[in-house]
Design a protein around this motif. Structure first.
Motif, PDB file in Angstrom:
ATOM      1  N   LEU A 148       0.985  -1.448  -0.229  1.00  0.00           N
ATOM      2  CA  LEU A 148      -0.031   0.084   0.053  1.00  0.00           C
ATOM      3  C   LEU A 148       0.737   1.505  -0.104  1.00  0.00           C
ATOM      4  CD1 LEU A 148      -2.685  -1.026   2.048  1.00  0.00           C
ATOM      5  CD2 LEU A 148      -2.729  -0.742  -0.193  1.00  0.00           C
ATOM      6  N   ARG A 149       1.778   1.247   0.334  1.00  0.00           N
ATOM      7  CA  ARG A 149       2.530   2.102   0.824  1.00  0.00           C
ATOM      8  C   ARG A 149       3.323   2.615  -0.888  1.00  0.00           C
ATOM      9  NH1 ARG A 149       6.487   3.498   5.399  1.00  0.00           N
ATOM     10  NH2 ARG A 149       5.350   5.888   5.465  1.00  0.00           N
ATOM     11  N   ILE A 150       3.885   1.414  -1.739  1.00  0.00           N
ATOM     12  CA  ILE A 150       4.364   2.137  -3.212  1.00  0.00           C
ATOM     13  C   ILE A 150       2.929   1.582  -3.677  1.00  0.00           C
ATOM     14  CG2 ILE A 150       5.951   0.428  -2.174  1.00  0.00           C
ATOM     15  CD1 ILE A 150       5.201  -2.017  -4.617  1.00  0.00           C
ATOM     16  N   LEU A 151       2.313   1.817  -3.234  1.00  0.00           N
ATOM     17  CA  LEU A 151       0.593   1.853  -4.567  1.00  0.00           C
ATOM     18  C   LEU A 151       1.178   3.348  -5.073  1.00  0.00           C
ATOM     19  CD1 LEU A 151      -1.420   0.925  -6.206  1.00  0.00           C
ATOM     20  CD2 LEU A 151      -2.755   2.395  -4.157  1.00  0.00           C
ATOM     21  N   PRO A 152       0.728   4.249  -4.862  1.00  0.00           N
ATOM     22  CA  PRO A 152       1.641   5.523  -4.831  1.00  0.00           C
ATOM     23  C   PRO A 152       2.540   5.900  -6.056  1.00  0.00           C
ATOM     24  CG  PRO A 152       0.893   5.941  -2.646  1.00  0.00           C
ATOM     25  CD  PRO A 152       1.230   4.452  -2.992  1.00  0.00           C
ATOM     26  N   LEU A 153       3.242   5.279  -5.777  1.00  0.00           N
ATOM     27  CA  LEU A 153       5.164   5.432  -6.453  1.00  0.00           C
ATOM     28  C   LEU A 153       4.523   4.725  -7.791  1.00  0.00           C
ATOM     29  CD1 LEU A 153       7.529   4.249  -3.701  1.00  0.00           C
ATOM     30  CD2 LEU A 153       6.975   6.449  -4.491  1.00  0.00           C
ATOM     31  N   LEU A 154       3.418   3.564  -7.414  1.00  0.00           N
ATOM     32  CA  LEU A 154       3.537   2.754  -8.732  1.00  0.00           C
ATOM     33  C   LEU A 154       3.229   3.551  -9.744  1.00  0.00           C
ATOM     34  CD1 LEU A 154       2.990  -0.925  -7.579  1.00  0.00           C
ATOM     35  CD2 LEU A 154       5.165   0.014  -8.463  1.00  0.00           C
ATOM     36  N   LEU A 155       1.261   3.838  -9.337  1.00  0.00           N
ATOM     37  CA  LEU A 155       0.468   4.752 -10.028  1.00  0.00           C
ATOM     38  C   LEU A 155       1.425   6.084 -10.853  1.00  0.00           C
ATOM     39  CD1 LEU A 155      -2.574   4.749  -7.689  1.00  0.00           C
ATOM     40  CD2 LEU A 155      -2.227   3.613  -9.809  1.00  0.00           C
ATOM     41  N   GLU A 201       7.202  16.875  -2.226  1.00  0.00           N
ATOM     42  CA  GLU A 201       6.927  17.481  -0.193  1.00  0.00           C
ATOM     43  C   GLU A 201       9.076  17.501  -0.079  1.00  0.00           C
ATOM     44  OE1 GLU A 201       5.115  13.713   0.589  1.00  0.00           O
ATOM     45  OE2 GLU A 201       2.944  14.781  -0.038  1.00  0.00           O
ATOM     46  N   GLY A 202       9.431  18.245  -1.020  1.00  0.00           N
ATOM     47  CA  GLY A 202      10.820  18.591  -0.353  1.00  0.00           C
ATOM     48  C   GLY A 202      11.696  16.845  -0.995  1.00  0.00           C
ATOM     49  N   VAL A 203      11.269  16.188  -1.874  1.00  0.00           N
ATOM     50  CA  VAL A 203      12.079  15.195  -2.200  1.00  0.00           C
ATOM     51  C   VAL A 203      12.254  15.821  -3.790  1.00  0.00           C
ATOM     52  CG1 VAL A 203      12.190  12.782  -2.924  1.00  0.00           C
ATOM     53  CG2 VAL A 203      11.236  13.008  -0.380  1.00  0.00           C
ATOM     54  N   THR A 204      13.623  15.216  -4.637  1.00  0.00           N
ATOM     55  CA  THR A 204      13.876  15.797  -5.636  1.00  0.00           C
ATOM     56  C   THR A 204      13.587  14.235  -6.426  1.00  0.00           C
ATOM     57  OG1 THR A 204      14.667  17.892  -5.980  1.00  0.00           O
ATOM     58  CG2 THR A 204      15.117  16.079  -7.312  1.00  0.00           C
ATOM     59  N   SER A 205      13.336  13.622  -7.523  1.00  0.00           N
ATOM     60  CA  SER A 205      13.213  13.059  -7.946  1.00  0.00           C
ATOM     61  C   SER A 205      13.930  12.593  -9.456  1.00  0.00           C
ATOM     62  CB  SER A 205      12.063  11.364  -8.469  1.00  0.00           C
ATOM     63  OG  SER A 205      11.263  12.405  -8.924  1.00  0.00           O
ATOM     64  N   TYR A 219      16.265   9.338  -5.400  1.00  0.00           N
ATOM     65  CA  TYR A 219      15.456  10.188  -4.741  1.00  0.00           C
ATOM     66  C   TYR A 219      16.340  10.974  -3.842  1.00  0.00           C
ATOM     67  CZ  TYR A 219      11.399   6.938  -5.843  1.00  0.00           C
ATOM     68  OH  TYR A 219       9.795   7.409  -5.942  1.00  0.00           O
ATOM     69  N   GLU A 220      16.522  12.274  -3.651  1.00  0.00           N
ATOM     70  CA  GLU A 220      16.764  12.724  -2.633  1.00  0.00           C
ATOM     71  C   GLU A 220      16.382  14.131  -2.225  1.00  0.00           C
ATOM     72  OE1 GLU A 220      19.945  14.101  -0.921  1.00  0.00           O
ATOM     73  OE2 GLU A 220      21.225  12.337  -2.397  1.00  0.00           O
ATOM     74  N   PRO A 221      16.684  13.376  -0.498  1.00  0.00           N
ATOM     75  CA  PRO A 221      16.717  12.425   0.193  1.00  0.00           C
ATOM     76  C   PRO A 221      15.996  11.254  -0.416  1.00  0.00           C
ATOM     77  CG  PRO A 221      15.690  14.760   1.490  1.00  0.00           C
ATOM     78  CD  PRO A 221      15.226  14.477  -0.401  1.00  0.00           C
ATOM     79  N   PRO A 222      16.475  10.542   0.334  1.00  0.00           N
ATOM     80  CA  PRO A 222      16.135   9.432   0.373  1.00  0.00           C
ATOM     81  C   PRO A 222      14.664   9.778   0.578  1.00  0.00           C
ATOM     82  CG  PRO A 222      17.783   8.859   1.346  1.00  0.00           C
ATOM     83  CD  PRO A 222      17.930  10.430   1.281  1.00  0.00           C
ATOM     84  N   GLN A 223      13.551   8.968  -0.542  1.00  0.00           N
ATOM     85  CA  GLN A 223      11.886   8.462   0.426  1.00  0.00           C
ATOM     86  C   GLN A 223      11.841   7.438   0.958  1.00  0.00           C
ATOM     87  OE1 GLN A 223       9.571   9.678  -3.138  1.00  0.00           O
ATOM     88  NE2 GLN A 223       7.748   9.600  -1.612  1.00  0.00           N
ATOM     89  N   HIS A 224      10.982   7.207   2.518  1.00  0.00           N
ATOM     90  CA  HIS A 224      10.747   6.058   2.804  1.00  0.00           C
ATOM     91  C   HIS A 224      12.385   4.935   3.216  1.00  0.00           C
ATOM     92  CE1 HIS A 224       6.974   7.392   2.943  1.00  0.00           C
ATOM     93  NE2 HIS A 224       6.583   7.640   1.124  1.00  0.00           N
ATOM     94  N   GLY A 225      12.671   5.933   3.697  1.00  0.00           N
ATOM     95  CA  GLY A 225      14.159   5.169   3.115  1.00  0.00           C
ATOM     96  C   GLY A 225      15.065   4.230   1.805  1.00  0.00           C
ATOM     97  N   THR A 226      14.601   5.167   1.100  1.00  0.00           N
ATOM     98  CA  THR A 226      14.535   4.334  -0.502  1.00  0.00           C
ATOM     99  C   THR A 226      15.323   5.060  -1.636  1.00  0.00           C
ATOM    100  OG1 THR A 226      12.437   2.758  -0.853  1.00  0.00           O
ATOM    101  CG2 THR A 226      13.488   2.892  -2.852  1.00  0.00           C
TER     102      THR A 226
END
Length: 176
Positions: A4-11, A90-94, A116-123
């Motif tokens: 469920l956490r990766i669902l937004p990333l997949l979409l 949200e403060g993350v550069t991808s 991701y910079e900084p890492p997103q959810h540890g990734t």
């Protein structure tokens, strides 16, 4: 990371494939099966999506609204499209690099790397391969935008992208 956490990333990756509505190929209308593989993540099984030209157009337009991507380079070759994008959310550069091959009438493949910079959810980096194939007309009772993911309730992407509350939430997130 939980499914469920990766669902937004997949979409989000689906939208990244079609980031520029003017340049993106249009998928053939009907039912598409999309298999997503990510190293180190268990397979969630293939998702299915009922699309038509209008639903693809709406999703592409809404995706353009929510994405703050100062860099978006798209290059095309015979049966191939490459996309390099740098986006802020949200403060993350991808930074993502995708190579998409196929004809969008019967099948396509997307090989993507996102850093991701900084890492997103540890990734720090996520690699993903999406393989999509056209299954035929949408099933009885399905309408364009319907998405069926294993273990997740069916939802309609087109309706979600047109929902004023969802659009407002995406605008607020973009400003952060």
């Amino acid at each position: 990371m939980s499914p469920l956490r990766i669902l937004p990333l997949l979409l989000a990756s689906l939208f990244a494939v079609q980031a520029d509505a003017a340049d993106a190929p249009r998928r053939k209308s009907g039912l598409w099966e999309i298999k997503t593989q990510m190293p180190g993540m268990p397979s969630q099984g293939p998702m299915q999506m009922c699309v038509d030209q209008a639903s693809d157009n709406v999703m592409q337009e809404r995706a353009k609204e929510k994405v703050n991507c100062p860099v978006m380079d798209v290059s095309r070759g015979a049966g191939k499209m490459s996309i390099h994008a740098v986006c802020k959310h949200e403060g993350v550069t991808s930074t993502s690099d995708s190579v998409i091959t196929g004809d969008f009438d019967s099948a396509y493949r997307n090989d993507m790397v996102i850093r991701y910079e900084p890492p997103q959810h540890g990734t720090k980096e996520m690699k993903m391969v999406q393989e999509a194939r056209w299954l035929g007309p949408c099933k009885a009772g399905q309408k364009p935008g319907d998405v069926i993911m294993p273990g997740v309730q069916k939802f309609n992407m087109q309706e979600m992208m047109n929902d004023p509350q969802v659009r407002e939430r995406m605008k607020r997130q973009q400003k952060q």
